[in-house]
Design an enzyme around this catalytic site. Structure first.
Site: not given
Length: 148
Positions: A9, A57, A85, A91, A112, A115
Site C-alpha cells: 500500500k 471505513f 497471510r 489486519t 497497515n 494487502h
C-alpha cells in the site's frame, strides 16, 4: 500451482519497504509472477474493495489507496494464499505477531502497509483485475530445491 495477489500500500511504498517485503516472499521460496508500480484512480480502488463498500471505513480506505503509488504483485507457490497471510500478519497491526510484516512495520489498522488475498477465489479475482494482461510464466531454477 497456487497464486495470490499481494499489494504494498502507499504507506509501505513511501516508507521504502518494497524490497524488504519482496525479500520475505522470495526467501520463503515463492516465485514472483507479476509486478507493477501503479497509482490507481478512485473507480479502480472502489472496484478492488467492492466487498467492503457497506463498511463505515470504505471511503477512508479508498482515499488511502489512491493517495500514492502501490506495488501490485502476483506470487506463486504451494499454499501461497494461506502462508502469505501468515507472513503479512493480522489486519490490525497491534494483533500481529513480531516477525510478520504488519507486526514489524505497522501500528495503525488504517496504515497497515500491505494487502494479501484472503482466499484462492479472491486471489483469482484480484489477479484478473490488476493483471488483465496476464503474468509471466516461468519457473525458478531453485524450484527442485524448494519443492519435493
Amino acid at each position: 500451482m497456487e497464486q495470490t495477489f499481494i499489494m504494498i500500500k502507499p504507506d509501505g511504498v513511501q516508507r521504502g519497504l518494497v524490497g524488504e517485503i519482496i525479500g520475505r516472499f522470495e526467501k520463503k521460496g515463492f516465485s514472483l509472477k507479476g509486478l507493477k508500480l501503479i497509482t490507481v484512480d478512485r473507480a479502480f480502488a472502489e472496484k478492488h474493495y467492492s466487498d467492503l463498500s457497506a463498511k463505515p471505513f470504505f471511503n477512508g480506505l479508498v482515499d488511502y489507496i489512491i493517495s500514492g503509488p502501490v506495488v501490485a504483485m502476483v506470487w506463486e507457490g504451494k499454499g501461497v494464499v494461506t502462508t502469505g497471510r501468515k507472513i503479512i500478519g493480522a489486519t490490525n497491526p497491534l494483533e500481529s505477531a513480531p516477525g510478520t510484516i504488519r507486526g514489524d512495520y505497522a501500528i495503525d489498522i488504517g496504515r497497515n502497509v500491505i494487502h494479501g488475498s484472503d482466499a484462492v477465489e479472491s486471489a483469482r479475482k484480484e489477479i484478473a483485475l490488476w493483471f488483465p494482461e496476464g503474468v509471466a510464466e516461468w519457473q525458478s531454477s531453485l524450484h527442485s530445491w524448494i519443492y519435493e
